[in-house]
Design a protein around this motif. Structure first.
Motif: not given
Lengths: 112, 114
Positions: B31, B94, B98-99, B102-104
């Motif tokens: 993603y 990401r 899932g998260g 976290g999203y980078t």
């Protein structure tokens, strides 16, 4: 209508003065609530993900908690290096894919 | 491990010019996302991608285009730049799991349209 509301917009603390930041949300079917730290001129830096009411996570002087309608970021005995903007975001399902929806942030200043 | 790399860091465009903001990640994340951040506002989603060859619009897609030919790269194209596109642009990624981690985010591209 904002789905994620953070308060206060700005907060000034003295070093060692503990406080809390608030994030309230109105999305249904929460798929995660995220806290990020953002320093000036930098990208957001991941702190925590919370998934269910009652969940708590800690990292150094920061502790995040979650209820069904809001999250708190507690800062215990802050130091000047904790000065930053703290962003809250909720992950929701839109169009078959999960996305982050952000609040406007709380700018924290910790004075020595 | 570089994470998410954005180039350029700064750019000034004249009204009507076009440019491409580059985003690359080396974490094999499925993603990828493009956000813009305006002063006093939260990050707004422009476009996202769930994998190579698959893209979709976010909240504020007008005036932008994206492509995703590889897992690593997710460029954002601005056609006919307008002053309203003055902003800081962040790319994020990401994994499909899932998260939880976290999203980078990348370090951003600060764009000014004059």
């Amino acid at each position: 209508e904002d789905q994620v509301t953070q308060s206060p917009e700005a907060l000034r603390l003295q070093e060692g003065e503990s406080s809390s930041l608030n994030c309230s949300y109105t999305v249904s079917g929460l798929r995660g609530l995220f806290w990020y730290r953002q320093d000036p001129g930098k990208g957001p830096e991941f702190l925590f993900t919370l998934y269910s009411a009652g969940e708590e996570k800690e990292k150094e002087r920061l502790k995040a908690t979650l209820t069904k309608k809001e999250s708190f970021l507690h800062i215990t005995a802050p130091k000047p290096e904790d000065s930053a903007t703290y962003l809250c975001a909720v992950q929701e399902l839109q169009g078959g894919s999960e996305k982050l929806v952000f609040g406007k942030g709380t700018k924290l200043t910790v004075n020595p | 491990n570089a994470g998410v790399t954005q180039t350029p860091k700064f750019r000034i465009l004249k009204i009507g010019q076009s440019m491409t903001l580059q985003c690359a990640q080396d974490m094999n994340h499925n993603y990828m996302y493009w956000y813009r951040q305006d002063p006093g506002m939260g990050l707004k989603l422009i476009y996202y991608s769930v994998g190579a060859g698959i893209t979709d619009k976010g909240e504020v897609p007008n005036g932008y285009n994206v492509s995703r030919s590889t897992t690593e790269d997710f460029p954002l194209r601005l056609e006919l730049a307008a002053p309203s596109q003055t902003s800081v642009y962040f790319c994020a990624s990401r994994p499909w799991t899932g998260g939880a981690y976290g999203y980078t985010f990348g370090s951003g591209t600060r764009l000014t349209v004059v």
